[in-house]
Scaffold this active site. Sequence first.
Site, short mmCIF file in Angstrom:
data_model
loop_
_atom_site.label_atom_id
_atom_site.label_comp_id
_atom_site.label_asym_id
_atom_site.label_seq_id
_atom_site.Cartn_x
_atom_site.Cartn_y
_atom_site.Cartn_z
N LYS A 174 -3.34 7.98 29.02
CA LYS A 174 -2.70 9.01 30.26
C LYS A 174 -1.75 10.00 29.48
O LYS A 174 -0.72 10.37 29.91
CB LYS A 174 -1.80 7.89 31.04
CG LYS A 174 -1.09 8.51 32.22
CD LYS A 174 -2.04 8.60 33.54
CE LYS A 174 -1.38 9.37 34.58
NZ LYS A 174 -2.41 9.67 35.71
N ASP A 207 -6.54 6.24 35.43
CA ASP A 207 -6.69 6.28 36.73
C ASP A 207 -8.15 6.39 37.06
O ASP A 207 -8.75 5.87 37.88
CB ASP A 207 -5.71 6.88 37.72
CG ASP A 207 -5.16 8.14 37.06
OD1 ASP A 207 -5.75 8.54 35.93
OD2 ASP A 207 -4.45 9.01 37.70
N ASP A 231 -4.54 -4.50 29.61
CA ASP A 231 -4.47 -5.85 30.30
C ASP A 231 -4.92 -5.71 31.72
O ASP A 231 -5.57 -6.54 32.03
CB ASP A 231 -2.94 -6.00 30.26
CG ASP A 231 -2.51 -7.57 30.61
OD1 ASP A 231 -3.43 -8.33 30.95
OD2 ASP A 231 -1.50 -7.76 30.65
MG MG Z 1 -3.60 -10.46 31.62
#
Ligand code: MG
Length: 335
Positions: A174, A207, A231
């Site tokens: 980003k 995104d 994650d």
């Molecule tokens: Mg996780």
Amino acid sequence: MTQTITVIRGDGIGPEIMDATLYVLDALKAGLVYEEADAGLVALEKHGDLLPAQTLASIKKNKVALKSPLTTPVGEGFTSINVTMRRHFDLYANVRPAISFPNTKSRFGTGVDLITVRENTEGAYLSEGQEVSADGETAISMTRVTRKGSERIVRYAFDLARATGRKKVTLVHKANIIKSTSGLFLKVGREVAAQYPDIECNEMIVDNACMQLVMRPEQFDIIVTTNLFGDILSDLCAGLVGGLGLAPGANIGTEAAIFEAVHGSAPDIAGQGKANPCALLLAAAQMLDHLGQPDNATRLRKAIVATLEARDSVTPDLGGTGNTMGFAKAIASRV
Ligand code: MG
Ligand code: NAI
């Protein structure tokens, strides 16, 4: 020859899926000896410590652990034991494959075959630098990205591409908005990519990467990204292939490696025998690869695929009525 591994049974659905996984590993006769160690809430009750010294010593000695999920109470007071372990052993690479399996409830069916390589030690997941003002009106958290951390994770991704015959690495960032941390990650990522002319590299803003993953997941091969993005994206990728019950992960460092499911302790279904053991089983397959037993890893993966194909005893998350141990036994009968 035997190989001792540390086994952490965890909490929530952890003990159920670990029993199932060890049952299948025993059927594989991979020569594994299990050294059990406690962590998390179980360890707190038994030893008064969320992460006892003997658990750390066991992992240090064996260099390899198979770990069930650990509950981290949301909010105040607790640092995640998962994060603490990753940091303690400097397990900088979180490697999370997402591969289509037959007969899942995924919207895609087939065609997803990608690996998320997530930086696992820095970024937004620092224990320090979390502050809430005295009046409770303002909260601040710190993000730290280093050249060293970025370089080694991007290098890991490119080396993984070479080792596994994958063709492309996508740097997800980003840097357009978060110019400092994400900017440094991207800059270093480009430098590393230039050293791997045989592997295609592209860049994608996070995104857009989410949208592209849902629309055209087949364009991805290896994704490498910072901690928080990795994650989130890896749970998204788990959803693409039929849910968290099918998503494994490895936490790899130079001195140790911990293999676990992407999912957490699933308190909503704990103790009901409903949990899908495949994520932890697939993590065990990654562990067998890491231990230099690729043939056993392949046997295990093939047995899982064959059991899914036959829809034999599959758990409710896959649309079946089976239970955790029944599913494991069906897989074990095919190894
Ligand atoms: Mg996780
Ligand atoms: P979760 O991953 O535990 O559960 C999310 C949803 O997926 C739930 O509906 C759950 O029932 C389902 N699910 C997860 N694993 C499944 C399986 N094997 N079979 C069938 N369904 C499954 O995420 P949640 O609820 O956000 O977190 C619960 C706890 O787990 C939290 O304390 C969290 O901190 C912890 N956690 C631990 C991790 C670890 O030990 N590495 C990783 C992620 C979360």
